[in-house]
Motif scaffolding. Structure first.
Motif, PDB file in Angstrom:
ATOM      1  N   THR A 138       0.827  -1.199   0.000  1.00 20.58           N
ATOM      2  CA  THR A 138       0.000   0.000   0.000  1.00 20.58           C
ATOM      3  C   THR A 138       0.865   1.255   0.000  1.00 20.58           C
ATOM      4  O   THR A 138       2.000   1.247   0.476  1.00 20.58           O
ATOM      5  N   LEU A 418     -13.625  -5.836   5.354  1.00 24.00           N
ATOM      6  CA  LEU A 418     -13.193  -6.457   4.109  1.00 24.00           C
ATOM      7  C   LEU A 418     -13.173  -7.971   4.246  1.00 24.00           C
ATOM      8  O   LEU A 418     -13.498  -8.701   3.292  1.00 24.00           O
ATOM      9  N   LEU A 428     -11.742  -7.073  -3.169  1.00 27.68           N
ATOM     10  CA  LEU A 428     -11.282  -5.684  -3.223  1.00 27.68           C
ATOM     11  C   LEU A 428     -10.670  -5.448  -4.595  1.00 27.68           C
ATOM     12  O   LEU A 428      -9.608  -5.986  -4.914  1.00 27.68           O
ATOM     13  N   SER A 430      -9.888  -2.331  -5.948  1.00 24.43           N
ATOM     14  CA  SER A 430      -8.892  -1.265  -5.959  1.00 24.43           C
ATOM     15  C   SER A 430      -8.903  -0.551  -4.606  1.00 24.43           C
ATOM     16  O   SER A 430      -9.900  -0.604  -3.875  1.00 24.43           O
ATOM     17  N   LEU A 431      -7.796   0.092  -4.290  1.00 26.59           N
ATOM     18  CA  LEU A 431      -7.661   0.741  -2.978  1.00 26.59           C
ATOM     19  C   LEU A 431      -6.768   1.966  -3.092  1.00 26.59           C
ATOM     20  O   LEU A 431      -5.716   1.921  -3.734  1.00 26.59           O
ATOM     21  N   THR A 445      -8.968   5.747   3.878  1.00 28.94           N
ATOM     22  CA  THR A 445      -8.895   4.829   2.757  1.00 28.94           C
ATOM     23  C   THR A 445     -10.196   4.854   1.966  1.00 28.94           C
ATOM     24  O   THR A 445     -11.264   5.080   2.530  1.00 28.94           O
ATOM     25  N   GLY A 447     -11.887   2.181  -0.784  1.00 32.40           N
ATOM     26  CA  GLY A 447     -11.753   0.910  -1.476  1.00 32.40           C
ATOM     27  C   GLY A 447     -12.937   0.660  -2.397  1.00 32.40           C
ATOM     28  O   GLY A 447     -14.068   1.046  -2.084  1.00 32.40           O
TER      29      GLY A 447
END
Length: 453
Positions: A138, A418, A428, A430-431, A445, A447
């Protein structure tokens, strides 16, 4: 500063609070702490950097405690990422030399901004792996320019009142209130109010909102029990005349006008928003536009948001996301906005007044979804710090959306939720993570979640 000094291998009393140890600072942990150890016991250390050797003062060290807490009081071997703290009341070694604990709210101010973001990324990655089973690298993105050193971004600030009526802030996990004379993380407009020059005796808490768009600020005063109207009027007479002032009850949320308005006008994504009293609004001056851009970018870019779509904005607040969602779906689409707080929901009604394709519902999200079952093309989920929880996640998946944009201010509850989505067959897609709170351990965040193939 008086304390008992004990070596890193020396004996420990049944309650060692106030004692000092020399420790090596280990990895970052969620919550603004770093992990150190003494004779096998975990110590959560604040104001350190991984790899440093430091002397710490134990602030919570009971014999039966599973772990201890400590503040750095002296840096013996410094990290190359350590910088002078920008704010004396939050500088732990300097504060303890003066005999007081540091204030909370700027616990990473001794670390370069680049290293702060790297540490936050480590925390996010660790939570995702431990709670959601996701092994992701990340990156925490800066917001705005670093030319200001990560200062001057808060449009809202909360203060306590020290004995004698001076404005102050609490030390971390403490009833101690430390008087202050500036708030470097806040917009200049908050500092220009100079509330530290006002005798606030009779007030328990002060909240200040200074909109980044330059509209009229609001000062909220929470009176102590027994504070008389005469005393409130006296305080009011010493506050700047060009700001609104109201009293409020933190328990009930009731706001009473003292002067001017009981709300502020905020601006984001081409819309004006009324936010009453303590109603929720993102505190970084650039946060609203940043988050709206991330959410709509995910949904519209992925083909999940378009004219005639049916969408929902859950935990909607005053309508930050609801208004741009309404723009995107047009009058042939529909938007359901759900908010639990009655006052904030009333703000949403005013902010979305005249939008016939927007339905504003006040109530708990799980109850509204149960009472009004319907299908959605996509959802925006922006829960409080505790997250949505297992029951809500199950309801969301059952409503059959093609995508969910999940906005979170807490990596632990985000990762937990999540995990629930993952167990339900979602993934998930995309983040993004944003450094909306420089010099603190917090991050935001966004997501994009979709049903698994």
């Amino acid at each position: 500063m008086t304390s008992n000094s004990i070596s890193a291998t020396g004996p420990v009393a049944p309650d060692a609070t106030g004692s000092e140890l020399v420790v090596d600072v280990g990895p970052v942990a969620h919550g603004g702490h770093f992990v150190a150890r003494h004779e096998g016991r975990v110590i959560f250390v604040r104001h350190g950097i991984p790899g440093e050797k430091v002397r710490v003062r134990l602030t919570d060290a009971g014999e039966s405690s599973r772990f201890w807490r400590a503040d750095v009081v002296e840096v013996l071997e410094a990290s190359p990422d350590r910088v002078p703290h920008f704010w004396k009341p939050a500088d732990s070694p300097a504060s303890w030399r003066r005999g007081t604990p540091p204030v909370g709210g700027a616990e990473l101010g001794h670390i370069t901004l680049d290293r702060q973001r790297a540490l936050k990324a480590e925390v996010l990655a660790e939570q995702l792996k431990r709670l959601a089973g996701l092994d992701l690298a990340t990156v925490v993105e800066p917001v705005g320019s670093d030319d200001d050193g990560g200062l001057g971004w808060r449009t809202r600030a909360g203060f306590a009142v020290a004995p004698g009526g001076r404005l102050g802030m609490h030390a971390h996990r403490s009833d101690v209130v430390v008087p202050i004379k500036e708030m470097p993380l806040a917009l200049a407009g908050i500092n220009h109010l100079a509330l530290w020059d006002v005798n606030l005796s009779g007030i328990a808490r002060v909240e200040v909102a200074v909109p980044a768009n330059g509209s009229r600020p609001l000062i909220l005063l929470a009176p102590e029990e027994g504070t008389t109207p005469k005393r409130l009027h006296s305080i009011l007479s010493h506050l700047p005349h060009d700001v609104s002032v109201a009293s409020f009850d933190p328990g009930t949320g009731q706001v009473l006008q003292l002067r001017g308005r009981t709300w502020v006008q905020e601006t984001a994504a081409g819309h004006d928003y009324r936010v009453t009293g303590e109603g929720f609004w993102q505190i970084h001056k650039d946060a609203p536009d940043t988050l709206v851009g991330a959410v709509t970018g995910y949904l519209a870019g992925g083909g999940y948001l378009h004219p005639s779509s049916s969408v929902a904005d859950l935990y909607a607040g005053a309508g930050l996301f609801t208004a741009p969602l309404a723009d995107a779906v047009g009058v042939t689409g529909s938007v359901l906005s759900v908010e639990g707080a009655p006052g904030t929901s009333r703000d949403a009604r005013k902010n979305l007044h005249g939008q016939a394709h927007v339905e504003i519902v006040q109530g708990r999200v799980e109850r509204v979804l149960h009472q009004r079952p319907r299908a959605f093309d996509s959802l925006v989920l922006d829960p409080p710090r505790a997250g949505a929880g297992k029951a809500v996640v199950k309801q969301l998946m059952a409503s059959g959306p093609r995508a969910i944009a999940y906005v979170s201010c807490d990596p632990a509850s985000f990762a937990r939720d999540l995990g629930y989505f993952h167990n339900g067959g979602w993934r998930l897609e995309s983040l993004r993570a944003f450094d909306l709170y420089p010099h603190t351990h917090h991050l935001e965040t966004v997501g994009l979640l979709v049903p698994g193939r």
